[in-house]
Design an enzyme around this catalytic site. Structure first.
Site, PDB file in Angstrom:
ATOM      1  N   ASN A   1      39.215  34.663  34.649  1.00  0.00           N
ATOM      2  CA  ASN A   1      40.136  33.948  33.749  1.00  0.00           C
ATOM      3  C   ASN A   1      41.233  33.165  34.480  1.00  0.00           C
ATOM      4  O   ASN A   1      41.611  32.083  34.058  1.00  0.00           O
ATOM      5  CB  ASN A   1      40.733  34.904  32.711  1.00  0.00           C
ATOM      6  N   GLY A  48      39.667  43.318  36.130  1.00  0.00           N
ATOM      7  CA  GLY A  48      38.542  42.930  35.276  1.00  0.00           C
ATOM      8  C   GLY A  48      38.515  43.787  34.030  1.00  0.00           C
ATOM      9  O   GLY A  48      39.546  44.325  33.614  1.00  0.00           O
ATOM     10  N   THR A  67      33.932  47.874  33.288  1.00  0.00           N
ATOM     11  CA  THR A  67      33.626  47.758  34.729  1.00  0.00           C
ATOM     12  C   THR A  67      34.527  48.703  35.527  1.00  0.00           C
ATOM     13  O   THR A  67      34.082  49.343  36.482  1.00  0.00           O
ATOM     14  CB  THR A  67      33.841  46.307  35.217  1.00  0.00           C
ATOM     15  N   GLU A  75      43.290  46.950  37.437  1.00  0.00           N
ATOM     16  CA  GLU A  75      43.998  46.153  36.427  1.00  0.00           C
ATOM     17  C   GLU A  75      42.965  45.764  35.382  1.00  0.00           C
ATOM     18  O   GLU A  75      42.084  44.944  35.659  1.00  0.00           O
ATOM     19  CB  GLU A  75      44.606  44.899  37.067  1.00  0.00           C
ATOM     20  N   CYS A  94      44.835  38.086  30.206  1.00  0.00           N
ATOM     21  CA  CYS A  94      44.916  39.504  29.835  1.00  0.00           C
ATOM     22  C   CYS A  94      46.238  39.821  29.148  1.00  0.00           C
ATOM     23  O   CYS A  94      46.363  40.829  28.471  1.00  0.00           O
ATOM     24  CB  CYS A  94      44.726  40.372  31.075  1.00  0.00           C
ATOM     25  N   GLU A 116      50.477  46.392  40.683  1.00  0.00           N
ATOM     26  CA  GLU A 116      50.525  45.337  41.686  1.00  0.00           C
ATOM     27  C   GLU A 116      51.941  44.768  41.682  1.00  0.00           C
ATOM     28  O   GLU A 116      52.791  45.206  40.929  1.00  0.00           O
ATOM     29  CB  GLU A 116      49.495  44.251  41.348  1.00  0.00           C
TER      30      GLU A 116
HETATM   31  P1  NAD Z   1      34.395  41.946  34.531  1.00  0.00           P
HETATM   32  O1  NAD Z   1      34.823  43.363  34.560  1.00  0.00           O
HETATM   33  O2  NAD Z   1      33.114  41.603  33.881  1.00  0.00           O
HETATM   34  O3  NAD Z   1      34.284  41.351  36.005  1.00  0.00           O
HETATM   35  C1  NAD Z   1      35.362  41.407  36.908  1.00  0.00           C
HETATM   36  C2  NAD Z   1      34.803  41.386  38.326  1.00  0.00           C
HETATM   37  O4  NAD Z   1      34.082  42.595  38.540  1.00  0.00           O
HETATM   38  C3  NAD Z   1      33.827  40.253  38.597  1.00  0.00           C
HETATM   39  O5  NAD Z   1      34.000  39.774  39.896  1.00  0.00           O
HETATM   40  C4  NAD Z   1      32.485  40.944  38.449  1.00  0.00           C
HETATM   41  O6  NAD Z   1      31.453  40.318  39.145  1.00  0.00           O
HETATM   42  C5  NAD Z   1      32.787  42.306  39.036  1.00  0.00           C
HETATM   43  N1  NAD Z   1      31.879  43.384  38.611  1.00  0.00           N
HETATM   44  C6  NAD Z   1      31.094  43.440  37.516  1.00  0.00           C
HETATM   45  N2  NAD Z   1      30.397  44.595  37.505  1.00  0.00           N
HETATM   46  C7  NAD Z   1      30.760  45.286  38.609  1.00  0.00           C
HETATM   47  C8  NAD Z   1      30.407  46.558  39.140  1.00  0.00           C
HETATM   48  N3  NAD Z   1      29.531  47.350  38.539  1.00  0.00           N
HETATM   49  N4  NAD Z   1      31.001  46.962  40.266  1.00  0.00           N
HETATM   50  C9  NAD Z   1      31.931  46.196  40.893  1.00  0.00           C
HETATM   51  N5  NAD Z   1      32.281  44.973  40.447  1.00  0.00           N
HETATM   52  C10 NAD Z   1      31.720  44.519  39.305  1.00  0.00           C
HETATM   53  O7  NAD Z   1      35.609  41.149  33.892  1.00  0.00           O
HETATM   54  P2  NAD Z   1      35.657  39.609  33.545  1.00  0.00           P
HETATM   55  O8  NAD Z   1      34.812  39.370  32.350  1.00  0.00           O
HETATM   56  O9  NAD Z   1      35.424  38.815  34.782  1.00  0.00           O
HETATM   57  O10 NAD Z   1      37.207  39.428  33.175  1.00  0.00           O
HETATM   58  C11 NAD Z   1      37.734  39.663  31.916  1.00  0.00           C
HETATM   59  C12 NAD Z   1      38.419  41.010  31.850  1.00  0.00           C
HETATM   60  O11 NAD Z   1      39.404  41.106  32.873  1.00  0.00           O
HETATM   61  C13 NAD Z   1      39.169  41.233  30.563  1.00  0.00           C
HETATM   62  O12 NAD Z   1      38.947  42.543  30.124  1.00  0.00           O
HETATM   63  C14 NAD Z   1      40.621  41.052  30.946  1.00  0.00           C
HETATM   64  O13 NAD Z   1      41.553  41.713  30.131  1.00  0.00           O
HETATM   65  C15 NAD Z   1      40.615  41.617  32.312  1.00  0.00           C
HETATM   66  N6  NAD Z   1      41.757  41.132  33.082  1.00  0.00           N
HETATM   67  C16 NAD Z   1      42.756  42.013  33.374  1.00  0.00           C
HETATM   68  C17 NAD Z   1      43.875  41.576  34.072  1.00  0.00           C
HETATM   69  C18 NAD Z   1      44.993  42.513  34.422  1.00  0.00           C
HETATM   70  O14 NAD Z   1      45.807  42.143  35.257  1.00  0.00           O
HETATM   71  N7  NAD Z   1      45.071  43.692  33.828  1.00  0.00           N
HETATM   72  C19 NAD Z   1      43.949  40.253  34.485  1.00  0.00           C
HETATM   73  C20 NAD Z   1      42.904  39.388  34.161  1.00  0.00           C
HETATM   74  C21 NAD Z   1      41.811  39.839  33.469  1.00  0.00           C
END
Ligand code: NAD
Length: 488
Positions: free
Chosen positions: A158, A234, A238, A256, A290, A469
């Site tokens: 994002n 993420g 995950t 996070e 997020c 963080e």
């Molecule tokens: P995601 O969890 O699908 O992916 C995040 C990252 O993890 C990607 O690089 C992905 O390839 C990797 N990944 C996927 N499966 C994995 C596994 N089994 N092991 C290790 N890595 C793996 O998330 P997304 O769809 O890319 O992002 C959206 C999400 O991120 C939303 O839930 C959002 O709220 C969250 N987010 C949180 C913050 C925060 O600071 N709390 C900030 C931004 C986004």
């Protein structure tokens, strides 16, 4: 300004041991421009063997980088920050094409913040000090803060370069080496960053960027025995998978995760400010931040007035070409994500929700006709505890609900499994302090949103994450404390 054009099929490469290389198995996956719905580049479909190579390089680079004087590490990272600023237009265009976000947003928020992240930690490390604890006439304790080794940094789509650099910068500043994985959905600026690292003179192997799928590359980083630290941003699902693998290996973890943030508007708020900022906090980056406030609670006395004014303003937002100056919203990140968001709008209606505006895909014309655009959507008439109000949608969709008392709104705000951020609008300072203290969230913004001081702790409670963080918290995370006790 440097030009940035893509050839018909640009190939991204991994950045391992200071070089840009093909994935070992030679496989690639397609990278889609969501504003046009077309494949425009190829991403390495890396696997565990690429992660192993990157980890070996990072492990070999660690002794030298960790012993490099912090002033020298600082200079290299500041040079990287400077190069990001110097390449602002090029990086912003890449971010917009890769993610679908308005170019204006990438230029004013994403890329400047990525440069700020490197600058902040490049200078922060110079001021980072450890503690000492004197035991009167008996002993003195001091704490050594040492870099840990190879850190795994995994980030989402994002805010691609913004969040990628938010992890890498403190890890490197603290003297660690890094194996990093950007999201496979938005890999381009991380790739361009690897070119800038070479230009900045970052020693070989200090930062390694491995592109590919989460289930392959992310999983291989998580389970690699030579990576004792994982910093992940993420989704919550995950995050759970990562904990289940890294937890039993006793890795140091920072997670996070997702959010379902409440935006609480009391009837004694500054109406115009609350209204203007709520439009922004609901739909900035197509609602894909997020920290966006996706549940809007408005006190009964101003509910109808606020709702009607809000709907009016949102109807006037322009969904359009991310490269146009006048577009307020661009494309959502992918077809799959668009379909997920649409399915939640359908669910909301099944749950009794009334769509006040939006609720549908926006079809564009010309070369944007296959792009993934959604109308900003406001939904009313939903119970606070229905699925639409409990699950993270992460798109341009908000719900709006009335409340009567402070007790009631705190109960509703705290009813989800998440606890990332929240916003409170009131001119009554006592009420603001009281509500801020009682909300389950890592961040409470009062009469503002997304105002960030990089020194503050950043993170969530409950299913929104583990750890913090930001500021010295990140340097604490990326170092191992050792207590040395000397008897007097
Ligand atoms: P995601 O969890 O699908 O992916 C995040 C990252 O993890 C990607 O690089 C992905 O390839 C990797 N990944 C996927 N499966 C994995 C596994 N089994 N092991 C290790 N890595 C793996 O998330 P997304 O769809 O890319 O992002 C959206 C999400 O991120 C939303 O839930 C959002 O709220 C969250 N987010 C949180 C913050 C925060 O600071 N709390 C900030 C931004 C986004």
């Amino acid at each position: 300004m440097k030009n940035f054009t893509f050839t018909v099929m640009d190939k991204i490469r991994n950045y391992i041991n200071g070089e840009l290389i093909e994935p070992l198995a030679g496989h690639y996956i397609e990278n889609v421009d969501p504003s046009r719905g077309v494949v425009y580049s190829l991403i390495p479909d890396s696997d565990a063997s690429d992660v192993a190579l990157a980890t070996k390089a990072a492990k070999e680079a660690f002794p030298s980088w960790s012993k490099t004087p912090k002033e020298k590490r600082s200079r290299i990272l500041q040079k990287l920050a400077f190069l990001i600023e110097d390449n602002l237009d090029r990086l912003a265009m890449a971010e917009s094409i890769d993610n679908g976000k308005p170019l204006r947003l990438a230029k004013t928020v994403d890329i400047p913040r990525a440069a700020a992240n490197f600058n902040f930690y490049a200078t922060g490390i110079l001021h980072y000090a450890s503690q000492s604890h004197a035991m009167e006439d008996v002993a003195i304790n001091y704490t050594l803060r040492e870099p840990i080794g190879v850190c795994g940094c995994i980030s989402p789509w994002n805010l691609p370069l913004y969040l990628f650099s938010w992890k890498i910068a403190p890890a490197l500043a603290a003297g660690n080496t890094v194996v990093a994985k950007p999201s496979e959905v938005t890999p381009m600026t991380a790739y361009l960053l690897s070119e800038l690292c070479i230009e900045a003179g970052l020693p070989k192997g200090v930062l390694n960027i491995v592109h590919g799928l989460g289930q392959k590359v992310g999983a291989a980083i998580t389970e690699h025995q030579d990576i004792p630290v994982i910093s992940f941003t993420g989704g919550t699902v995950t995050g759970k998978q990562i904990i289940s693998v890294a937890g039993p290996m006793f890795k140091k973890l920072s997670l996070e995760l997702g959010g379902k943030n409440p935006n609480i508007i009391f009837d004694d708020c500054d109406f115009e400010k609350a209204l203007k900022t709520t439009v922004h906090s609901s739909f900035a980056n197509q609602g894909q931040i997020c920290l966006c406030g996706s549940r809007i609670f408005v006190q009964r006395g101003i509910y109808e007035k606020f709702r009607d004014a809000f709907v009016e303003k949102v109807k006037n937002l322009k969904v359009g070409d991310p490269r146009s100056e006048d577009s307020n919203l661009g494309a959502v990140v992918s077809k799959q994500h668009m379909e997920k968001v649409l399915s939640y709008i359908e669910l909301a209606q099944q749950e009794g929700g009334k769509v006040l505006t939006g609720g549908h895909r926006v079809m564009m014309e010309g070369d944007l006709e296959s792009g993934y655009y959604l109308a900003p959507t406001i939904i009313e008439n939903l119970a606070y505890d229905c699925r639409t109000n409990q699950e993270e949608i992460f798109g341009p969709v908000v719900t709006i609900m009335p409340f009567d008392t402070t007790e009631e709104v705190i109960m509703m705000a705290n009813s989800t499994t998440y606890g990332l951020a929240s916003t409170v609008w009131t001119e009554n300072l006592t009420k603001a302090h009281n509500v801020a203290a009682r909300i389950h969230a890592g961040i409470v913004w009062v009469n503002c949103w997304l105002l960030r001081d990089l020194r503050t702790p950043f993170g969530g409670v409950k299913n929104s994450g583990v750890g913090r963080e930001g500021g010295f918290e990140a340097l604490d995370f990326f170092t191992e404390p050792k207590n040395v006790c000397i008897k007097l």
